[in-house]
Design an enzyme around this catalytic site. Structure first.
Site, short mmCIF file in Angstrom:
data_model
loop_
_atom_site.label_atom_id
_atom_site.label_comp_id
_atom_site.label_asym_id
_atom_site.label_seq_id
_atom_site.Cartn_x
_atom_site.Cartn_y
_atom_site.Cartn_z
CG ASP A 2 -1.69 1.22 1.36
OD1 ASP A 2 -1.59 2.09 0.52
OD2 ASP A 2 -2.70 1.15 2.09
CE1 TYR B 17 -5.48 10.63 -11.53
CE2 TYR B 17 -6.10 11.86 -13.32
CZ TYR B 17 -5.66 10.70 -12.80
OH TYR B 17 -5.03 9.86 -13.58
CE LYS C 117 -2.01 10.25 -11.74
NZ LYS C 117 -1.30 9.04 -11.45
P1 NAP Z 1 -7.47 1.40 -11.94
O1 NAP Z 1 -7.82 0.01 -12.62
O2 NAP Z 1 -8.35 1.89 -10.80
O3 NAP Z 1 -6.20 0.91 -10.69
C1 NAP Z 1 -5.72 1.59 -9.98
C2 NAP Z 1 -4.72 0.65 -9.17
O4 NAP Z 1 -4.01 1.28 -8.04
C3 NAP Z 1 -5.35 -0.53 -8.47
O5 NAP Z 1 -4.52 -1.66 -8.56
C4 NAP Z 1 -5.57 -0.05 -7.30
O6 NAP Z 1 -5.55 -0.87 -6.29
C5 NAP Z 1 -4.18 0.50 -7.06
N1 NAP Z 1 -4.15 1.61 -6.18
C6 NAP Z 1 -4.85 2.76 -5.55
N2 NAP Z 1 -4.48 3.25 -4.42
C7 NAP Z 1 -3.46 2.27 -3.81
C8 NAP Z 1 -2.65 2.35 -2.83
N3 NAP Z 1 -2.69 3.31 -1.84
N4 NAP Z 1 -1.38 1.62 -2.71
C9 NAP Z 1 -1.24 0.60 -3.57
N5 NAP Z 1 -2.19 0.45 -4.76
C10 NAP Z 1 -3.23 1.54 -4.81
O7 NAP Z 1 -6.81 2.57 -12.78
P2 NAP Z 1 -5.89 2.46 -13.94
O8 NAP Z 1 -6.65 3.28 -14.81
O9 NAP Z 1 -5.34 1.35 -14.35
O10 NAP Z 1 -4.81 3.49 -13.15
C11 NAP Z 1 -3.29 3.31 -13.44
C12 NAP Z 1 -2.40 4.63 -13.25
O11 NAP Z 1 -2.77 5.10 -14.67
C13 NAP Z 1 -2.80 5.46 -12.36
O12 NAP Z 1 -1.79 6.07 -11.92
C14 NAP Z 1 -3.79 6.52 -13.06
O13 NAP Z 1 -3.73 7.89 -12.48
C15 NAP Z 1 -3.07 6.60 -14.37
N6 NAP Z 1 -3.88 6.91 -15.53
C16 NAP Z 1 -4.94 6.39 -16.05
C17 NAP Z 1 -5.58 6.92 -16.88
C18 NAP Z 1 -6.94 6.32 -17.41
O14 NAP Z 1 -7.56 6.87 -18.38
N7 NAP Z 1 -7.32 5.02 -17.02
C19 NAP Z 1 -5.00 8.00 -17.61
C20 NAP Z 1 -3.73 8.76 -17.26
C21 NAP Z 1 -3.34 8.17 -15.99
P3 NAP Z 1 -7.07 -1.66 -5.64
O15 NAP Z 1 -7.57 -2.43 -6.55
O16 NAP Z 1 -6.72 -1.86 -4.25
O17 NAP Z 1 -7.85 -0.31 -5.59
#
Ligand code: NAP
Length: 240
Positions: free
Chosen positions: A59, A163, A167
């Protein structure tokens, strides 16, 4: 075999990144704040024939958890080649600075900024043992001050003020850490996967998780080119 730690790798872009890097022959540790979810993710990858993966409880907001993960990996590895700070949260609405919820803003910074910084601090000693250590911070285009200040984007991006600013802070961390490490073999970069369909945005994103992960894998595996302190998307550079 080169080794990788990805935070937040139990689902979404983190899991896809793990899948692609394991497919390239790296041994990938899937950081997951819920170990059971991490083990389930490992099972999914094993079912695809990828045996070079394991789960580690991590975490990013909990220093004791990050330290325990560090201890576990130090006991198993001579060196960590790549750290991918992928764990992130989107927070809830409203995110305006004018009237948004301060608790929401603090939680966003706690995970997206402080979480990445404290995870990196803990793993630098193990990364330093690799010949060319790589740190990748998974950022977002809404963290780009250039894009935020362009007239075209101003209209609706206030939706992501909290958010986005977390970033932007992560991007500052990338640049300043890259500067701190400029006389070393470290490469420290930010990358945005682009708007990707995951739980983070109710699967509204336009890219698949596999497509989003591709940008991260590219930056993580740039080879020995001395690229550091940059912000990438789709193999190209993005304005800070
Ligand atoms: P996601 O499916 O919601 O995955 C987020 C991951 O981060 C999950 O494994 C979640 O774990 C984990 N997480 C959250 N809080 C945490 C903590 N305190 N300690 C450890 N793990 C934690 O979202 P995603 O889209 O794959 O996002 C991955 C990254 O890409 C993020 O940094 C996000 O900001 C970035 N991003 C995403 C997008 C997009 O459009 N999706 C665009 C730009 C950037 P749990 O399952 O336990 O919640």
């Amino acid at each position: 075999m080169k080794t990788v730690l990805i935070t937040g790798a139990n689902k979404g872009i983190g899991l896809e990144t793990a899948k692609q890097l394991a497919g390239l022959g790296y041994f990938v540790y899937l950081g997951s704040r819920d170990k059971q979810q991490g083990l389930k993710a490992v099972e999914k990858l094993n079912a695809l024939g990828l045996a070079n993966v394991d789960a580690v409880q991590l975490d990013v907001t909990n220093l004791a958890s990050v330290q325990q993960a560090r201890k576990e990996l130090e006991a198993k590895l001579d060196a960590l080649n790549i750290l991918i700070n992928n764990a992130g949260i989107a927070g809830h609405q409203s995110q305006t600075f004018r009237a948004g919820d301060m608790t929401n803003l603090r939680q966003l910074f706690e995970t997206n900024f402080f979480g990445a910084v404290q995870t990196t601090q803990q793993f630098i000693p193990l990364l330093e043992k690799a010949a060319h250590p790589v740190i990748v911070n998974v950022s977002s285009e809404v963290g780009s001050l250039t894009m935020q200040s362009s007239a075209a984007k101003r209209a609706n991006w206030a939706l992501f003020s909290a958010y986005g600013s977390s970033k932007t802070a992560l991007n500052a961390f990338t640049i300043m850490l890259a500067n701190e490490l400029k006389n070393t073999a470290f490469r420290v970069n930010s990358v945005t996967p682009g708007y990707t369909a995951t739980d983070l945005n109710g699967h509204q994103g336009l890219k698949t998780a596999a497509e989003g992960a591709r940008s991260i894998v590219h930056v993580a595996t740039l080879g020995d080119e001395l690229t550091t302190g940059k912000f990438y998307q789709d193999r190209g550079e993005v304005a800070w």
